[in-house]
Enzyme design. Structure first.
Site, PDB file in Angstrom:
ATOM      1  N   PHE A   1      53.787 -42.916 -18.597  1.00 31.94           N
ATOM      2  CA  PHE A   1      52.785 -41.944 -18.237  1.00 31.94           C
ATOM      3  C   PHE A   1      53.600 -40.764 -18.030  1.00 31.94           C
ATOM      4  CE2 PHE A   1      51.545 -46.127 -17.093  1.00 31.94           C
ATOM      5  CZ  PHE A   1      49.905 -46.185 -17.633  1.00 31.94           C
TER       6      PHE A   1
ATOM      7  N   GLU B   1      62.686 -43.690 -14.397  1.00 28.79           N
ATOM      8  CA  GLU B   1      62.796 -42.546 -15.204  1.00 28.79           C
ATOM      9  C   GLU B   1      63.753 -41.660 -15.174  1.00 28.79           C
ATOM     10  OE1 GLU B   1      58.666 -44.213 -14.722  1.00 28.79           O
ATOM     11  OE2 GLU B   1      60.226 -43.385 -13.082  1.00 28.79           O
TER      12      GLU B   1
ATOM     13  N   HIS C   1      47.856 -41.744 -12.957  1.00 33.35           N
ATOM     14  CA  HIS C   1      48.209 -42.171 -14.116  1.00 33.35           C
ATOM     15  C   HIS C   1      47.110 -41.591 -15.230  1.00 33.35           C
ATOM     16  CE1 HIS C   1      49.793 -45.501 -11.745  1.00 33.35           C
ATOM     17  NE2 HIS C   1      50.657 -45.868 -12.746  1.00 33.35           N
TER      18      HIS C   1
ATOM     19  N   GLU D   1      60.530 -48.632 -20.444  1.00 31.23           N
ATOM     20  CA  GLU D   1      60.154 -49.438 -19.857  1.00 31.23           C
ATOM     21  C   GLU D   1      59.285 -50.433 -20.818  1.00 31.23           C
ATOM     22  OE1 GLU D   1      58.237 -47.505 -16.765  1.00 31.23           O
ATOM     23  OE2 GLU D   1      59.858 -46.436 -15.836  1.00 31.23           O
TER      24      GLU D   1
ATOM     25  N   LEU E   1      63.019 -49.770 -14.156  1.00 30.90           N
ATOM     26  CA  LEU E   1      61.835 -49.035 -13.956  1.00 30.90           C
ATOM     27  C   LEU E   1      62.483 -47.814 -13.191  1.00 30.90           C
ATOM     28  CD1 LEU E   1      58.832 -48.940 -13.634  1.00 30.90           C
ATOM     29  CD2 LEU E   1      58.895 -49.610 -11.487  1.00 30.90           C
TER      30      LEU E   1
ATOM     31  N   ASP F   1      52.813 -38.683 -15.953  1.00 31.96           N
ATOM     32  CA  ASP F   1      52.906 -38.225 -14.476  1.00 31.96           C
ATOM     33  C   ASP F   1      54.057 -38.717 -13.712  1.00 31.96           C
ATOM     34  OD1 ASP F   1      49.401 -38.934 -13.900  1.00 31.96           O
ATOM     35  OD2 ASP F   1      50.409 -39.942 -15.869  1.00 31.96           O
ATOM     36  N   PHE F   2      55.000 -39.559 -14.460  1.00 30.71           N
ATOM     37  CA  PHE F   2      56.115 -40.040 -14.070  1.00 30.71           C
ATOM     38  C   PHE F   2      57.293 -39.042 -14.469  1.00 30.71           C
ATOM     39  CE2 PHE F   2      53.211 -43.674 -13.488  1.00 30.71           C
ATOM     40  CZ  PHE F   2      53.168 -43.324 -11.982  1.00 30.71           C
TER      41      PHE F   2
END
Length: 325
Positions: A83, A60, A129, A29, A58, A85-86
């Site tokens: 990140f 993942e 994040h 991204e 967008l 986190d994703f």
């Protein structure tokens, strides 16, 4: 030797690999004209074009799925997940597909795939994040897990990751991108599974990763003035883990403190502590201490964020506790 930043060291490797290996391409991204959220890929889209530096939606799940498919047919994709986190939006690929394909297909296909992503707090980016989740997918057999702490290490380890024929999770701490260090201009590789002793000492071993390496080194410098000699060891890769170097250090110092920014419970330090207890128990003069983020979501407010993630005072307290045991 010249000094460059952690960010620049990564950029050099990406630039070199795109230039010299036609099978390498980037996807992620905003990595194109914008140069990525952390400016790591800045200028590469203009130099190499859309085919080699691919902006993605967008999604993942699309990024990891496309990269896995491309790797399985001989390309060497380098995927960026903004990140960590994703990562788990692509959970099925990361748990059930990508790390298992070589095994399930009887080694009839290779997976030369690098997934670059960021870890770490300290940016007031709040709970979604700011996590350090490197230990979670290290639990899944089939992934190599890399956590570089210096510009020198990040360059050599990324070069190795791109050349490897297995999927590599490459975790970059956001707080290190502007860190400068000595880095050779020429390309070089650092082998996986080889820890680095960042500082030698005789009284306590600190095993740390990513940004906590630098906090640990500052604590070691401060306590040196009190006559406490601290050895600081960076595993550099969690999978494979260089347990031999860690055990050797603990046999010398007889005390161990393990530091990471991941949450304390079930974090990577728990595995390291268990391995040390198995292989160096008779040499320990004090219980192994772990220092990690407190077991709550990372707050946005700077003073609360600082309270939750490990600071130098937390590391010093752990060191003093094993010295005075």
């Amino acid at each position: 030797m010249r000094q460059i930043t952690y960010r620049e060291a990564i950029h050099e490797v990406l630039d070199y690999e795109l230039e010299t290996n036609p099978d390498v391409f980037l996807l992620g991204e905003d990595i194109g004209p914008l140069g990525g959220a952390f400016s790591v890929t800045k200028g590469l889209w203009k130099k190499f074009g859309n085919e080699r530096v691919r902006n993605t939606p967008l999604s993942e799940i699309a990024i990891v799925g496309a990269a896995t498919g491309a790797a399985s047919v001989g390309k060497r994709p380098i995927a960026e997940i903004m990140f960590c986190d994703f990562l788990f939006v692509a959970g099925d690929q990361l748990v059930n597909q990508t790390p298992k394909m070589r095994f399930m297909f009887g080694d009839q296909c290779q997976l030369p795939l690098v997934i670059r992503t960021t870890i770490g707090a300290g940016q007031s980016a709040a709970a979604q994040h700011s996590q350090s989740l490197e230990g979670m997918l290290a639990h899944i057999p089939g992934f190599i897990t890399v956590v570089p702490s210096t510009p020198y290490d990040v360059k050599g380890l990324l070069k190795t990751a791109i050349e490897d024929n297995n999927p590599v999770l490459f975790y970059e701490h956001k707080g290190l991108y502007n860190l400068k260090g000595d880095v050779p201009k020429e390309m070089y590789s650092i082998s996986f599974g080889v820890a680095d002793v960042k500082r030698t000492g005789s009284d306590v071993t600190i095993i740390a990763t990513a940004e906590t390496i630098h906090k640990s080194l500052r604590v070691a410098e401060r306590l040196q003035n009190e006559g406490v000699s601290i050895e600081v060891v960076d595993p550099r890769t969690l999978v494979p883990l260089d347990i031999e170097t860690l055990v050797h250090s603990v046999k010398k110092t007889h005390r161990a403190v393990i530091v990471h920014e991941a949450h304390l419970s079930y974090g990577p330090g728990a595995e390291i502590a268990a391995r040390l207890a198995d292989e160096a128990f008779d040499y320990l003069d004090a219980p192994i201490k772990r220092v990690g983020a407190k077991d709550i979501p990372i707050p946005m407010a700077p003073h609360l964020e600082s309270y939750v993630i490990p600071q130098e005072d937390d590391i010093e307290k752990a060191v003093r506790s094993v010295i005075n045991f």
